[in-house]
Design a protein around this motif. Sequence first.
Motif, PDB file in Angstrom:
ATOM      1  N   UNK B 559     -13.612 -60.687  20.989  1.00 38.20           N
ATOM      2  CA  UNK B 559     -13.365 -59.447  21.749  1.00 38.20           C
ATOM      3  C   UNK B 559     -12.676 -59.722  23.070  1.00 38.20           C
ATOM      4  N   UNK B 560     -11.703 -60.586  23.004  1.00 39.56           N
ATOM      5  CA  UNK B 560     -10.902 -60.866  24.201  1.00 39.56           C
ATOM      6  C   UNK B 560      -9.570 -60.159  24.024  1.00 39.56           C
ATOM      7  N   UNK B 561      -9.226 -59.348  24.987  1.00 39.64           N
ATOM      8  CA  UNK B 561      -7.930 -58.690  24.905  1.00 39.64           C
ATOM      9  C   UNK B 561      -7.318 -58.629  26.286  1.00 39.64           C
ATOM     10  N   UNK B 562      -6.023 -58.468  26.295  1.00 41.53           N
ATOM     11  CA  UNK B 562      -5.318 -58.380  27.553  1.00 41.53           C
ATOM     12  C   UNK B 562      -5.292 -56.937  27.993  1.00 41.53           C
ATOM     13  N   UNK B 563      -5.817 -56.691  29.172  1.00 42.78           N
ATOM     14  CA  UNK B 563      -5.870 -55.317  29.673  1.00 42.78           C
ATOM     15  C   UNK B 563      -4.629 -54.943  30.469  1.00 42.78           C
ATOM     16  N   UNK B 564      -3.894 -55.967  30.875  1.00 44.61           N
ATOM     17  CA  UNK B 564      -2.733 -55.695  31.733  1.00 44.61           C
ATOM     18  C   UNK B 564      -1.527 -56.408  31.161  1.00 44.61           C
ATOM     19  N   UNK B 565      -0.392 -55.758  31.191  1.00 48.11           N
ATOM     20  CA  UNK B 565       0.836 -56.397  30.730  1.00 48.11           C
ATOM     21  C   UNK B 565       2.013 -55.850  31.509  1.00 48.11           C
ATOM     22  N   UNK B 566       3.154 -56.463  31.260  1.00 46.09           N
ATOM     23  CA  UNK B 566       4.353 -56.004  31.956  1.00 46.09           C
ATOM     24  C   UNK B 566       5.439 -55.749  30.924  1.00 46.09           C
ATOM     25  N   UNK B 567       6.293 -54.796  31.231  1.00 41.84           N
ATOM     26  CA  UNK B 567       7.376 -54.513  30.291  1.00 41.84           C
ATOM     27  C   UNK B 567       8.501 -55.513  30.419  1.00 41.84           C
ATOM     28  N   UNK B 568       8.458 -56.366  31.444  1.00 43.89           N
ATOM     29  CA  UNK B 568       9.509 -57.367  31.640  1.00 43.89           C
ATOM     30  C   UNK B 568       8.868 -58.739  31.738  1.00 43.89           C
ATOM     31  N   UNK B 569       9.255 -59.625  30.813  1.00 48.27           N
ATOM     32  CA  UNK B 569       8.619 -60.945  30.753  1.00 48.27           C
ATOM     33  C   UNK B 569       8.950 -61.806  31.968  1.00 48.27           C
ATOM     34  N   UNK B 570       9.899 -61.376  32.786  1.00 49.86           N
ATOM     35  CA  UNK B 570      10.226 -62.185  33.961  1.00 49.86           C
ATOM     36  C   UNK B 570       9.165 -62.075  35.045  1.00 49.86           C
ATOM     37  N   UNK B 571       8.311 -61.064  34.928  1.00 49.20           N
ATOM     38  CA  UNK B 571       7.236 -60.917  35.914  1.00 49.20           C
ATOM     39  C   UNK B 571       5.988 -61.652  35.434  1.00 49.20           C
ATOM     40  N   UNK B 572       5.355 -62.380  36.331  1.00 49.77           N
ATOM     41  CA  UNK B 572       4.059 -63.000  36.038  1.00 49.77           C
ATOM     42  C   UNK B 572       2.975 -62.139  36.651  1.00 49.77           C
ATOM     43  N   UNK B 573       1.883 -61.985  35.917  1.00 46.22           N
ATOM     44  CA  UNK B 573       0.777 -61.189  36.445  1.00 46.22           C
ATOM     45  C   UNK B 573      -0.434 -62.101  36.654  1.00 46.22           C
ATOM     46  N   UNK B 574      -1.009 -62.051  37.829  1.00 45.15           N
ATOM     47  CA  UNK B 574      -2.250 -62.788  38.088  1.00 45.15           C
ATOM     48  C   UNK B 574      -3.285 -61.751  38.474  1.00 45.15           C
TER      49      UNK B 574
END
Lengths: 269, 704
Positions: B559-574
Motif C-alpha cells: 500500500x505504498x503509492x505516490x501522492x504527489x507528482x509533476x507533469x514535467x519530469x524535469x522538476x524534482x519533488x522533495x
Amino acid sequence: MNQDWISFQEMFYPRKRARSVSQDVRAPIYLVEDQGLVISASSEGEDLSPWLGLPVQEAIERYAYLSKDRKVVTFTRQDVDRWILESTTHPNFYEQVEFLRQQAAPQGGTQFNPHFVIQAMNSWWGKVLPSAYGIYLSIQPPAPTSSAATSGSAAAAPSQAGVPPVKHLLMLVRRGKFDQFHEPDLSSLGNDRRHRPDHVVKYLTEKHLVPVQGVFVSANEWQEWADAANAARAGNPWRKVAQSMKANRTQLVPFRWGVASLIATRAFL
Amino acid sequence: MYGGESNQQSSGAGLVKSETPANCTDSLGSSVYPIQLLVNYWEIKPSLMKARLNSLLRMGVTHVATFIPWQAVESDISHTLVRFLQAVSERKMTALLILTPEVGVHYANSGLPKDIFNKPENTAKHPGDGPVPVSLPPNAFTLPSLSSPEFTKRYHNFLSRMDTILADIGKSQPQLLASVTSVLTGSFWKYYRSARSASQNPKTVFGGLAGDYSSCAELAYRQQLENYYNQREFMYPNPSSANRWKTRAMEELNRRWFSQQSEDVFRNRSTQFVRKKASDVSVAQVELFTPEADPGYQYSQFFQLLSGKSADFNKLSDLVDEASTRASCVGNSRTASFVHWTSMGGFATLSDPEKQFLILKSLLLMGGQGGGMLIDESQWFNLSNSFRSRAEALARSLSHQEMTLSTQSLYLTAHLWSSSAAASGNAELWGDLWKQTGIHSRMVASVDYVMKDREAKLLLVDPSYIMTRETIQRLTDWARTGRVVVMPRNAFYSEAARTELETVFAQNQNPQKVMNINLGIPYQLHSLDDGKLVIYELPESANAVAWQRFVQSVLSVAEIKQDVGSSDARLNLISLVRKEGGLGLFILNGGSTSVAADILFSGEVTVSDLALSLTSEQRAAQRTAQQVDNSEGSDPSFVPSNRFGLEVPPCGVLPVAVHGMGVEAEERKAAALTSDLMKTHAIEAARNELAGFNESDDFEATWS
C-alpha cells in the motif's frame, strides 16, 4: 601550506555570481569512450546525460543539433585513467593539472586559457627572469577616494563595510616551475612595517632568499585587466597594466626597469 | 523562493547558530546541526587564532567543524589544535572534530602521513585492479588501503593519541571538552570504486562492484571467509556443507559481504579507540560524502580541469540524489548523512545560483534524515545574506524535526556502496524501486537498521544477500508487525535458514493465507499475522518490464503509492512530512531554463507559501490569517484542488506547504470510506428488514 590552491584560485579565477544563461555555442564537447560507448560526456552548461551509453558516432549523429559546428573531443577511457594516475606522481596540484592538459592537448583537448599573468610567467619571460624569483601580488580594496587607490598598503587593510578584504599571494618560481604559492605570513612584521610595501617586499626577499617583485594594484584595476584578457575586443591587458603603472595607480616595488620593460614589451609590441 | 536569485555582496552578520550538539543517538533527531561550517584550524597562524574566531563570532557563527589531519597532529609542535580548542571554548563556541581520514581535506595527501604512500602494498585497489586516485587540491593522490595492517596500526595509534590529548585537556580544563564533539565517519570505503564502473551504468553513479582488492585486503578476505563459513550455521547438516560457499561462483557474493563487514569493523574499532580515556567527549557517527572526490565524478572533473570552465553541475546534483538513499549505521546507531562541499574542487567553480541549489538540495535530502551539509566557511559567506538567512531557517526547522523525510521502503543489500546485484539479465530491483518511490526509499546493509525502522512498510532483499537463520527470524518478525518483506528464492540461503523459512510456511496452514501470483515474475504471497512475506523466483530470462511490474505489485501489496507528482519530469519533488501536519513540498528545477508545470496530488489539497511558515515570527501571523480566511473562505490560496500550476526558475527551489495530506488526510479518507460503507450497509439492512422501505423516501418526513 606551500601550495595554497584555494588562495591561488581566488586570485586568478574569481567566483561566478550568475549562471551563464547563453552558453558559448562553440564550446567543445568532451567525451570519454570505453569500448566504443560514451561513458562520460560534458560541455559547459549542457546536460549531455542522454549521450551516456550510446555508441560514440550514434551519439554525435543523434544529437547533431548540439554537436554541429562544435568540436567533439573524444578520449579513450584507458588514456584518461592512465593520465590521471600518472598525474599523481607530480608534487602539487598545479603541476598535476598542467600534466593532464599537456597529455590532452594533442587531441585538441584543452581550451583552457590561463590567467594572463600566469601565461606570461610560463612564456619566454622564463628565459629572461632569474632561475629563482618571487612575485608578490597585493590586491587592494576599491578605494573610496582617488588618493587611497595609490596608497598601495601592503598588508590586509582594516575591513570596511561592504568592501572585500585585500587579497595577497606570494608565488615562488624555481627553474621555471611554481614551487610555492600561498598567502605570506607577515605577522612578524610590526604593524607599521606591514603597511609599507618596500618593507614587505624586503622581508619576503630575505625570508625566501630570492628576488621578489611586489605588484600593488587595486581590485578594480585587477578585475579590469582580467576582463580585458577574457574579452578579445576589450584591449590588451598588458597595455592596461602599462597605462596603470604610468598613471601611478599600480606600483612595482621595488621598481625594476627589467620588469617594466617586459611589461612594456607585452603591452606595445 | 530559494535559490535562482542574483547574488549580493556578502556582508554583515549571518544568523546565529547556537545549537549545542548532543551525544550521539540512534534516533532520527539530529544530534549534529544541519549546516556545519568548516574551518581549517591548521591554516590559522597561532597568533591570529583568536582574531579569526572573533571575526567568525561577529558574523554570527558559534559552531564550527574541522578536520583533524593526521599529519597535522603528528607534527603539531606549536600545539595549534589545543590553542584552537581553547579559543573556541573561551568564546563559548562549539566545535566538531572530524577524526577519521577523509577526502577533500586541504592538507597534502588529505593529511595522511607521506610514508604510508611509499609502500605499494599500502595502496588500495578497486575491483578493476587499479589504484583509486582522488584528484583534489592541494595534490591528487591514490587512496591507501584501510585493510593494510601498517595503516591500521598507525591509524589506531593516531586515534589513541587524540583520545589522550582530549583526556588530558579534560583533566586540566574540563569546561573545554563540553564544547567539543568527536566525529567518526566512513572514511574511504565508499570511494573504492573504479571511475569506469561508476560511469558505465547511466542510471546510477554508484555503479559496479565496490571494495578494496589490494593484496592486504585479499589476505584479510581469505582469512575472514574461512572464519565466517566455519560457523555452525554453514556447517549444517555436515561440515562439508560450508565448501559450497567458498567456490568461485560465490566470489562476488562473498566480496560484497566482506567489503561491508570490513567497513563495519573499521568503524566499530574506531569508536572503541576514541572512548578509552576521553569518555566524557561526545561522539557523533556521521556518513560523510564528498561528491567532488567520488569516482563517479572523476571524468567530469578531468573535463573541467582541461577546459577551466565550470564543474558538471548535473553530475554533482545526481551524486547528492544517490548518496541520500544510502543509510548506514554503526552498531545500533544510525549515522547522520552529510554532504561535504569543498572550496577546492568543482563546487567552487559553480555560479552562485548553482551552489545555492546544491546546498538546499543537500539540506533537504540529508537534513531531512537527521544529517546535513558541511561547507567551507569562506564558501558559505560568499553567498548572499538573504540566501543564508533562508537556508538557516530551513536548517533550524530540520534540526527541530519540524520536517522530516519519510521512509516508505527499505532495500537490504550486502554492500552499501556496490550497485545492487542484477536480479536477472540487467534488471536491477533497486533501480526499479528507486524509480517508483524516489527519495522515500533507503538502501541499507544492516538488519539492525531494519529492525529499528518504524516507518517503512516494505523491505526488499537484494538477490546477493546471504540469508541466515537469524536473518529469516528477524525479518519475519519485522513483517509480522504489519509490513511486507520481499525475499528472493535463490541459492544463497544456509540450510538452517531454509529450514527456518519452511517452518514459517508450515505455520501458515490455511491455504487462503498463501497466494501464487505470476505477472511475469512468479512469487508467493504469505500472510504473517498483520504483515506479508513475498518469496519471488529469479527466472533466467525476464525482461525489464516484468521486473518493473513486479516492483509495482509489491508496492501495491505494501500500500505504498505516490501522492504527489509533476507533469514535467524535469522538476524534482522533495516532500517532507511536517510535524504540525501536512507536507512541506519542495519543487526543484536544476535545469538552465524555467519550467512551467502542474503539480498533481492524489486528492484535493490546499497549498500556501512554506517559506513564510519557516520564519517563526511570521508563522503566528500566518496562522491567524489562515483562521480568518478559512472562516471567510475567500483567500484563493486555500481553494482545494488536486492540481496546481506553477513556474520554477532555473536553479530554483520552490517551497510549498501542502494541507490536507499526510496522516490526517489518510484518516479523513478512511473515515469517509467507512462512513460510505456504513451508509450502504444501513440502507441494505433497512431494505431487508423494513417492509415498504424505499431509499428515495424522505426520511425526515417519515420520522417526523
